[in-house]
Design a protein around this motif. Structure first.
Motif, PDB file in Angstrom:
ATOM      1  N   GLY A   1      40.616  46.416  22.731  1.00 39.52           N
ATOM      2  CA  GLY A   1      41.314  45.011  23.162  1.00 39.52           C
ATOM      3  C   GLY A   1      41.604  45.499  24.465  1.00 39.52           C
ATOM      4  O   GLY A   1      42.442  44.693  25.850  1.00 39.52           O
ATOM      5  N   VAL A   2      41.957  47.191  24.533  1.00 34.44           N
ATOM      6  CA  VAL A   2      42.745  47.491  26.106  1.00 34.44           C
ATOM      7  C   VAL A   2      41.766  48.137  27.377  1.00 34.44           C
ATOM      8  O   VAL A   2      40.792  48.155  27.091  1.00 34.44           O
ATOM      9  CB  VAL A   2      43.306  48.985  25.367  1.00 34.44           C
ATOM     10  CG1 VAL A   2      43.855  49.201  26.394  1.00 34.44           C
ATOM     11  CG2 VAL A   2      44.230  48.902  24.297  1.00 34.44           C
ATOM     12  N   PRO A   3      42.232  47.642  27.998  1.00 36.61           N
ATOM     13  CA  PRO A   3      41.388  47.652  29.223  1.00 36.61           C
ATOM     14  C   PRO A   3      41.223  49.193  29.798  1.00 36.61           C
ATOM     15  O   PRO A   3      42.687  49.979  29.881  1.00 36.61           O
ATOM     16  CB  PRO A   3      42.237  46.935  30.646  1.00 36.61           C
ATOM     17  CG  PRO A   3      43.231  46.263  30.114  1.00 36.61           C
ATOM     18  CD  PRO A   3      43.458  46.703  28.287  1.00 36.61           C
ATOM     19  N   ARG A   4      40.020  49.576  29.879  1.00 40.57           N
ATOM     20  CA  ARG A   4      40.307  51.116  30.770  1.00 40.57           C
ATOM     21  C   ARG A   4      39.530  51.019  32.076  1.00 40.57           C
ATOM     22  O   ARG A   4      38.660  50.099  32.570  1.00 40.57           O
ATOM     23  CB  ARG A   4      39.219  51.730  30.050  1.00 40.57           C
ATOM     24  CG  ARG A   4      40.516  51.979  28.542  1.00 40.57           C
ATOM     25  CD  ARG A   4      41.316  54.024  29.217  1.00 40.57           C
ATOM     26  NE  ARG A   4      42.263  53.776  28.209  1.00 40.57           N
ATOM     27  CZ  ARG A   4      41.405  54.507  26.769  1.00 40.57           C
ATOM     28  NH1 ARG A   4      40.122  55.078  26.541  1.00 40.57           N
ATOM     29  NH2 ARG A   4      42.945  54.958  26.091  1.00 40.57           N
ATOM     30  N   THR A   5      39.591  51.887  33.548  1.00 34.10           N
ATOM     31  CA  THR A   5      39.154  51.277  34.249  1.00 34.10           C
ATOM     32  C   THR A   5      37.992  52.649  34.395  1.00 34.10           C
ATOM     33  O   THR A   5      38.619  54.116  33.563  1.00 34.10           O
ATOM     34  CB  THR A   5      40.348  51.933  35.704  1.00 34.10           C
ATOM     35  OG1 THR A   5      40.781  50.735  35.645  1.00 34.10           O
ATOM     36  CG2 THR A   5      39.712  51.848  36.932  1.00 34.10           C
ATOM     37  N   LEU A   6      36.744  52.341  35.056  1.00 40.26           N
ATOM     38  CA  LEU A   6      36.109  53.804  35.644  1.00 40.26           C
ATOM     39  C   LEU A   6      35.816  53.468  37.099  1.00 40.26           C
ATOM     40  O   LEU A   6      36.122  52.953  37.210  1.00 40.26           O
ATOM     41  CB  LEU A   6      34.386  52.523  35.229  1.00 40.26           C
ATOM     42  CG  LEU A   6      33.730  54.022  34.600  1.00 40.26           C
ATOM     43  CD1 LEU A   6      33.835  55.295  33.730  1.00 40.26           C
ATOM     44  CD2 LEU A   6      32.351  53.662  34.359  1.00 40.26           C
ATOM     45  N   TYR A   7      36.076  54.704  37.629  1.00 42.62           N
ATOM     46  CA  TYR A   7      36.533  55.463  38.751  1.00 42.62           C
ATOM     47  C   TYR A   7      34.772  56.410  39.367  1.00 42.62           C
ATOM     48  O   TYR A   7      34.185  56.922  37.567  1.00 42.62           O
ATOM     49  CB  TYR A   7      37.407  56.585  38.384  1.00 42.62           C
ATOM     50  CG  TYR A   7      38.633  55.985  38.784  1.00 42.62           C
ATOM     51  CD1 TYR A   7      39.067  55.194  39.677  1.00 42.62           C
ATOM     52  CD2 TYR A   7      39.200  55.947  37.539  1.00 42.62           C
ATOM     53  CE1 TYR A   7      40.555  54.581  39.098  1.00 42.62           C
ATOM     54  CE2 TYR A   7      40.353  55.347  37.327  1.00 42.62           C
ATOM     55  CZ  TYR A   7      40.931  54.232  38.375  1.00 42.62           C
ATOM     56  OH  TYR A   7      42.516  54.020  38.050  1.00 42.62           O
TER      57      TYR A   7
END
Length: 123
Positions: free
Chosen positions: A27-33
């Motif tokens: 459930g943890v959001p992560r950012t894709l760059y």
């Protein structure tokens, strides 16, 4: 506030933009760059000790903190429902972390962040 600009872990270019955000199983959001210089995409945890970590970092912090406070490894496995091998791997992966320095915060480098600081970010 970011003190340094995000750099690509592949070409070290500065032409990096947020591509999208995804949610992990826990459930943890992560950012894709995305790097426009080398046309590659990467996660914010790429080339860090927590890359490809399946267990939420908050649980890892709790287990390792308990071990630091004197809880035995057998007790930690029972209390947190994780295996001894997982705990040994976490200790090995995260053993090189240093205390944070306020002037050296690199967003893609977790080597300058303490384990406690990471648990606050990803918890």
């Amino acid at each position: 506030m970011t003190l340094t600009q995000m750099r690509c872990p592949y070409c070290h270019g500065k032409n990096v933009e947020e591509q999208r955000t995804y949610t992990m199983k826990c459930g943890v959001p992560r950012t894709l760059y995305h790097c426009s210089s080398c046309e590659r995409s990467f996660s914010e945890t790429r080339h860090t000790p927590i890359a490809h970590l399946k267990t939420p970092i908050a649980i890892v912090v709790q287990v390792l903190s308990a071990l630091t406070e004197g809880v035995g490894i057998n007790a930690a496995t029972r209390l947190y429902g994780v295996s001894k091998n997982s705990i040994y791997r976490w200790q090995e992966r995260l053993s090189g972390l240093k205390k944070p320095c306020c002037c050296l915060r690199e967003p893609t480098s977790f080597s300058n962040r303490s384990l406690k600081e990471m648990s606050c970010i990803h918890a």
